[in-house]
Scaffold this motif. Structure first.
Motif, PDB file in Angstrom:
ATOM      1  N   ALA A 130      -7.348   2.472  -0.291  1.00  0.00           N
ATOM      2  CA  ALA A 130      -6.539   2.960   1.046  1.00  0.00           C
ATOM      3  C   ALA A 130      -6.845   4.246   1.291  1.00  0.00           C
ATOM      4  CB  ALA A 130      -4.998   3.081   0.510  1.00  0.00           C
ATOM      5  N   CYS A 131      -6.725   4.511   2.616  1.00  0.00           N
ATOM      6  CA  CYS A 131      -7.144   5.997   3.253  1.00  0.00           C
ATOM      7  C   CYS A 131      -5.510   6.609   3.640  1.00  0.00           C
ATOM      8  CB  CYS A 131      -7.996   6.099   4.264  1.00  0.00           C
ATOM      9  SG  CYS A 131      -7.544   4.837   5.668  1.00  0.00           S
ATOM     10  N   ASN A 132      -4.554   6.285   3.557  1.00  0.00           N
ATOM     11  CA  ASN A 132      -3.431   6.772   3.892  1.00  0.00           C
ATOM     12  C   ASN A 132      -2.545   7.236   2.643  1.00  0.00           C
ATOM     13  OD1 ASN A 132      -2.795   4.010   3.705  1.00  0.00           O
ATOM     14  ND2 ASN A 132      -1.248   3.871   4.975  1.00  0.00           N
ATOM     15  N   ASP A 133      -1.436   7.668   2.814  1.00  0.00           N
ATOM     16  CA  ASP A 133      -0.450   8.016   1.473  1.00  0.00           C
ATOM     17  C   ASP A 133      -0.158   6.882   0.696  1.00  0.00           C
ATOM     18  OD1 ASP A 133       0.844   9.590  -0.137  1.00  0.00           O
ATOM     19  OD2 ASP A 133       2.536   9.762   1.056  1.00  0.00           O
ATOM     20  N   THR A 134      -0.310   6.825  -0.613  1.00  0.00           N
ATOM     21  CA  THR A 134       0.062   5.598  -1.354  1.00  0.00           C
ATOM     22  C   THR A 134       1.184   6.270  -2.219  1.00  0.00           C
ATOM     23  OG1 THR A 134      -1.642   6.454  -3.183  1.00  0.00           O
ATOM     24  CG2 THR A 134      -2.504   4.873  -1.350  1.00  0.00           C
ATOM     25  N   THR A 135       1.790   7.209  -2.038  1.00  0.00           N
ATOM     26  CA  THR A 135       3.117   7.576  -2.777  1.00  0.00           C
ATOM     27  C   THR A 135       4.065   6.528  -2.963  1.00  0.00           C
ATOM     28  OG1 THR A 135       2.870  10.084  -2.098  1.00  0.00           O
ATOM     29  CG2 THR A 135       4.734   9.353  -3.059  1.00  0.00           C
ATOM     30  N   LEU A 136       4.404   5.803  -1.687  1.00  0.00           N
ATOM     31  CA  LEU A 136       5.408   4.702  -1.857  1.00  0.00           C
ATOM     32  C   LEU A 136       4.888   3.467  -2.848  1.00  0.00           C
ATOM     33  CD1 LEU A 136       7.932   3.525  -0.943  1.00  0.00           C
ATOM     34  CD2 LEU A 136       6.721   2.551   1.184  1.00  0.00           C
ATOM     35  N   ILE A 137       3.711   3.247  -2.629  1.00  0.00           N
ATOM     36  CA  ILE A 137       3.372   2.019  -3.396  1.00  0.00           C
ATOM     37  C   ILE A 137       3.343   2.593  -4.901  1.00  0.00           C
ATOM     38  CG2 ILE A 137       0.800   2.473  -3.285  1.00  0.00           C
ATOM     39  CD1 ILE A 137       2.460  -0.665  -3.537  1.00  0.00           C
ATOM     40  N   HIS A 138       3.033   3.492  -5.320  1.00  0.00           N
ATOM     41  CA  HIS A 138       3.107   3.922  -6.686  1.00  0.00           C
ATOM     42  C   HIS A 138       4.553   4.044  -6.876  1.00  0.00           C
ATOM     43  CE1 HIS A 138      -1.063   4.791  -7.295  1.00  0.00           C
ATOM     44  NE2 HIS A 138      -1.281   5.834  -6.498  1.00  0.00           N
ATOM     45  N   VAL A 139       5.520   4.393  -6.382  1.00  0.00           N
ATOM     46  CA  VAL A 139       6.815   4.450  -6.841  1.00  0.00           C
ATOM     47  C   VAL A 139       7.407   3.142  -6.921  1.00  0.00           C
ATOM     48  CG1 VAL A 139       9.236   4.820  -5.787  1.00  0.00           C
ATOM     49  CG2 VAL A 139       7.414   6.800  -5.605  1.00  0.00           C
ATOM     50  N   VAL A 140       6.787   2.277  -5.848  1.00  0.00           N
ATOM     51  CA  VAL A 140       7.468   0.770  -6.195  1.00  0.00           C
ATOM     52  C   VAL A 140       6.951   0.100  -7.290  1.00  0.00           C
ATOM     53  CG1 VAL A 140       7.132  -1.336  -5.188  1.00  0.00           C
ATOM     54  CG2 VAL A 140       7.648   0.437  -3.752  1.00  0.00           C
ATOM     55  N   ILE A 141       5.520   0.541  -7.673  1.00  0.00           N
ATOM     56  CA  ILE A 141       5.105  -0.004  -9.048  1.00  0.00           C
ATOM     57  C   ILE A 141       5.839   0.368 -10.173  1.00  0.00           C
ATOM     58  CG2 ILE A 141       3.053  -0.118 -10.559  1.00  0.00           C
ATOM     59  CD1 ILE A 141       1.319  -0.159  -7.811  1.00  0.00           C
TER      60      ILE A 141
END
Length: 256
Positions: A130-141
């Motif tokens: 991914a080339c955009n911000d992955t903060t949300l997916i890390h929070v969900v995980i």
């Protein structure tokens, strides 16, 4: 116990079927392409069946707890209707639990490269691309890991601590062995499963390369489901006795 084992066996079949057919296709045709929709669906079902296994192993640990610690209540507590309901709940729970991660992953942009460094659409490999911000997916995980994985692990651990406490109160060594042997197979499977989950997914993203993760994922996705029937078969006295009778019958038919 055998009802839940049937569910676990069915789960292992569909779990490996999420990734295995595509992998075989890649090996036989040398075509490593996968469409975006296929990739997200593969990720969704991989997480769904993995989550179902958390629920199912937790239910099985509770089943063993009731059988060992509350044997007189077992026919009432774990009656046929309860077993069916908790099995259905485990499958539905896994299907629902995979929606957040799959949904957030589908919103990521993959603009730099479309080459997945894995043998299937694993969440870590997709995040790496991914080339955009992955903060949300890390929070969900993280949230799902705490709510689903740690909760299931804690409940399983509590069940086995209660079982261990009951076993230690048995005076004879034979009685201890006989009682704990009913849980040995499940404990072995649970230990292998959670060790691999914690090593692969409950760790800092930078602590392991994708090449190392691929090796461990192979064990997690293919080897452990393959070992499950072996572990349950050879630690079960009824199965071993049936195998001994079959072996003796074969030897007798051949005149040996």
């Amino acid at each position: 116990m055998y009802f839940f084992l049937c569910n676990l066996s069915s789960l292992d079949i569909v779990y490996t079927s999420v990734t295995c057919p595509k992998l075989i296709s890649i090996f036989t045709t040398s075509n490593g392409r996968i469409s975006y929709v296929e990739c997200i669906l593969q990720l969704y079902f991989f997480i769904a069946f993995g989550s179902t296994e958390y629920f199912l192993l937790t239910v099985m640990s509770y089943d063993r707890y009731v059988a060992v610690c509350k044997p007189l209540y077992y026919p009432v507590v774990m009656n046929q209707h309860v077993c069916i309901y908790v099995a259905i709940g485990s499958w539905l729970g896994g299907i629902v639990a995979s929606i957040p991660i799959a949904s957030v992953t589908s919103t990521l942009d993959y603009c730099s490269s479309h080459l997945i460094n894995h043998f299937f659409c694993d969440i870590n490999a997709l995040i790496h691309l991914a080339c955009n911000d992955t903060t949300l997916i890390h929070v969900v995980i993280f949230i799902q890991g705490v709510v689903l994985v740690l909760t299931s692990f804690t409940l399983t651990l509590i069940s086995y601590l209660q079982i261990l406490s009951s076993v230690m109160r048995i005076r004879t060594s034979r009685g201890k062995y006989k009682t704990f042997s009913t849980c040995g197979s499940h404990l072995t499977v649970v230990s292998l499963f959670y060790i691999m989950v914690f090593v692969l997914y409950m760790r800092p993203p930078s602590s392991m390369s994708l090449n190392q993760a691929k090796i461990l994922t192979t064990l997690y996705v293919y080897v452990i489901p393959l070992l499950n029937p072996v572990v349950y078969s050879f630690r079960n006295e009824s199965v071993k006795e049936a195998l001994r009778k079959k072996f003796k019958s074969l030897l007798k038919d051949k005149g040996l």
